[in-house]
Write a protein that holds these residues in place. Sequence first.
Motif, PDB file in Angstrom:
ATOM      1  N   ALA A  79       0.826  -1.216   0.000  1.00 47.18           N
ATOM      2  CA  ALA A  79       0.000   0.000   0.000  1.00 47.18           C
ATOM      3  C   ALA A  79       0.859   1.265   0.000  1.00 47.18           C
ATOM      4  CB  ALA A  79      -0.924   0.008   1.212  1.00 47.18           C
ATOM      5  N   ASP A  80       2.181   1.111   0.170  1.00 50.31           N
ATOM      6  CA  ASP A  80       3.108   2.237   0.247  1.00 50.31           C
ATOM      7  C   ASP A  80       2.673   3.230   1.336  1.00 50.31           C
ATOM      8  OD1 ASP A  80       5.427   3.600  -0.380  1.00 50.31           O
ATOM      9  OD2 ASP A  80       4.398   4.904  -1.833  1.00 50.31           O
ATOM     10  N   VAL A  81       2.421   2.678   2.541  1.00 49.01           N
ATOM     11  CA  VAL A  81       1.966   3.471   3.686  1.00 49.01           C
ATOM     12  C   VAL A  81       2.862   3.153   4.874  1.00 49.01           C
ATOM     13  CG1 VAL A  81       0.050   3.875   5.277  1.00 49.01           C
ATOM     14  CG2 VAL A  81      -0.423   3.433   2.876  1.00 49.01           C
ATOM     15  N   ASP A  82       3.175   4.173   5.664  1.00 51.48           N
ATOM     16  CA  ASP A  82       3.901   3.988   6.921  1.00 51.48           C
ATOM     17  C   ASP A  82       2.945   4.252   8.074  1.00 51.48           C
ATOM     18  OD1 ASP A  82       6.077   3.688   5.292  1.00 51.48           O
ATOM     19  OD2 ASP A  82       7.135   5.468   5.995  1.00 51.48           O
ATOM     20  N   TYR A  83       2.959   3.370   9.062  1.00 56.49           N
ATOM     21  CA  TYR A  83       2.156   3.544  10.271  1.00 56.49           C
ATOM     22  C   TYR A  83       3.127   3.773  11.429  1.00 56.49           C
ATOM     23  CZ  TYR A  83      -1.590   1.427   7.527  1.00 56.49           C
ATOM     24  OH  TYR A  83      -2.521   1.150   6.561  1.00 56.49           O
ATOM     25  N   THR A  84       2.900   4.836  12.184  1.00 59.12           N
ATOM     26  CA  THR A  84       3.762   5.155  13.317  1.00 59.12           C
ATOM     27  C   THR A  84       2.999   4.922  14.612  1.00 59.12           C
ATOM     28  OG1 THR A  84       4.931   6.813  12.014  1.00 59.12           O
ATOM     29  CG2 THR A  84       5.160   6.957  14.399  1.00 59.12           C
ATOM     30  N   PHE A  85       3.650   4.215  15.528  1.00 58.19           N
ATOM     31  CA  PHE A  85       3.086   3.923  16.842  1.00 58.19           C
ATOM     32  C   PHE A  85       4.061   4.499  17.876  1.00 58.19           C
ATOM     33  CE2 PHE A  85       1.797   0.761  13.809  1.00 58.19           C
ATOM     34  CZ  PHE A  85       0.437   0.598  14.039  1.00 58.19           C
ATOM     35  N   LEU A  86       3.709   5.617  18.470  1.00 55.64           N
ATOM     36  CA  LEU A  86       4.584   6.282  19.428  1.00 55.64           C
ATOM     37  C   LEU A  86       4.433   5.646  20.806  1.00 55.64           C
ATOM     38  CD1 LEU A  86       3.957  10.000  18.418  1.00 55.64           C
ATOM     39  CD2 LEU A  86       5.857   8.529  17.740  1.00 55.64           C
ATOM     40  N   CYS A  87       5.556   5.398  21.444  1.00 51.06           N
ATOM     41  CA  CYS A  87       5.545   4.825  22.788  1.00 51.06           C
ATOM     42  C   CYS A  87       6.231   5.786  23.754  1.00 51.06           C
ATOM     43  CB  CYS A  87       6.253   3.473  22.793  1.00 51.06           C
ATOM     44  SG  CYS A  87       6.221   2.642  24.395  1.00 51.06           S
ATOM     45  N   HIS A  88       7.503   5.979  23.569  1.00 52.06           N
ATOM     46  CA  HIS A  88       8.324   6.867  24.392  1.00 52.06           C
ATOM     47  C   HIS A  88       8.152   6.568  25.888  1.00 52.06           C
ATOM     48  CE1 HIS A  88      11.137  10.004  23.625  1.00 52.06           C
ATOM     49  NE2 HIS A  88      10.720  10.644  24.689  1.00 52.06           N
ATOM     50  N   ARG A  89       8.169   5.273  26.210  1.00 56.41           N
ATOM     51  CA  ARG A  89       8.007   4.837  27.603  1.00 56.41           C
ATOM     52  C   ARG A  89       8.859   3.599  27.858  1.00 56.41           C
ATOM     53  NH1 ARG A  89       1.913   4.732  29.665  1.00 56.41           N
ATOM     54  NH2 ARG A  89       3.019   4.616  31.641  1.00 56.41           N
ATOM     55  N   TRP A  90       8.985   3.282  29.147  1.00 54.76           N
ATOM     56  CA  TRP A  90       9.693   2.089  29.570  1.00 54.76           C
ATOM     57  C   TRP A  90       8.798   0.870  29.489  1.00 54.76           C
ATOM     58  CZ3 TRP A  90      14.720   1.418  30.559  1.00 54.76           C
ATOM     59  CH2 TRP A  90      15.500   2.557  30.787  1.00 54.76           C
ATOM     60  N   LEU A  91       9.384  -0.250  29.119  1.00 54.08           N
ATOM     61  CA  LEU A  91       8.778  -1.569  29.263  1.00 54.08           C
ATOM     62  C   LEU A  91       9.676  -2.271  30.272  1.00 54.08           C
ATOM     63  CD1 LEU A  91       8.188  -0.593  26.178  1.00 54.08           C
ATOM     64  CD2 LEU A  91       7.412  -2.926  25.911  1.00 54.08           C
ATOM     65  N   ASP A  92       9.370  -2.076  31.531  1.00 50.34           N
ATOM     66  CA  ASP A  92      10.276  -2.489  32.594  1.00 50.34           C
ATOM     67  C   ASP A  92       9.482  -2.616  33.886  1.00 50.34           C
ATOM     68  OD1 ASP A  92      12.283  -2.791  34.493  1.00 50.34           O
ATOM     69  OD2 ASP A  92      13.521  -1.178  33.711  1.00 50.34           O
ATOM     70  N   GLN A  93       9.639  -3.738  34.559  1.00 56.85           N
ATOM     71  CA  GLN A  93       8.928  -3.961  35.815  1.00 56.85           C
ATOM     72  C   GLN A  93       9.374  -3.006  36.918  1.00 56.85           C
ATOM     73  OE1 GLN A  93       9.864  -8.134  36.109  1.00 56.85           O
ATOM     74  NE2 GLN A  93       7.860  -8.724  35.292  1.00 56.85           N
TER      75      GLN A  93
END
Length: 178
Positions: A79-93
């Motif tokens: 489809a020539d499309v970019d999807y952006t998923f912003l996180c900018h967070r820790w994945l950490d217990q």
Amino acid sequence: NAGTEADVFISVYGERGDTGSRQLLRSQKSKKFLKGQTDIFAVEAVNLGHLYKIVIGHNGLGSGNGWFLDKVVIKDPIADVDYTFLCHRWLDQGQDDGNIARELAATAGSMLPGKQELELKREETWTAEKWKFQKGNILQFYNRFTHGFICLNPNSKVDAFGDKKNKYGKVFLMWLYA
């Protein structure tokens, strides 16, 4: 310590279904998920249509398993499309809210991703720096030109002759260069 040695998994969701949980195995880099590094993975899947969310996380195993994830970009070559998923967070217990998995929505097309990303970075900076402004803390700024200190006291008074030690408790020195 923002990288991880844990096994990382992703599920991609679109209007026609999802990929199921997939382990991200082969990066174009020799060592995966290092601090400041961009890793690129090829994930084969049926056509999911328009993507709307992902779930990404790790198994929490291994030493130094906490991971700070900035964002995920999924490129749909057909489809020539970019999807952006912003996180900018820790994945950490032991950091942030203690979760090692995050559900991330695709950045809305009407929003400017750069503006949203800047806002997230501003929030992260404040989260990292707000401890300095807790009750009882004193900020001292060193002026390289005058070779003196400016002290911001908890009672909101400014002391241009700030001492390195005083009765108010913790002192944090910040070296300002102009």
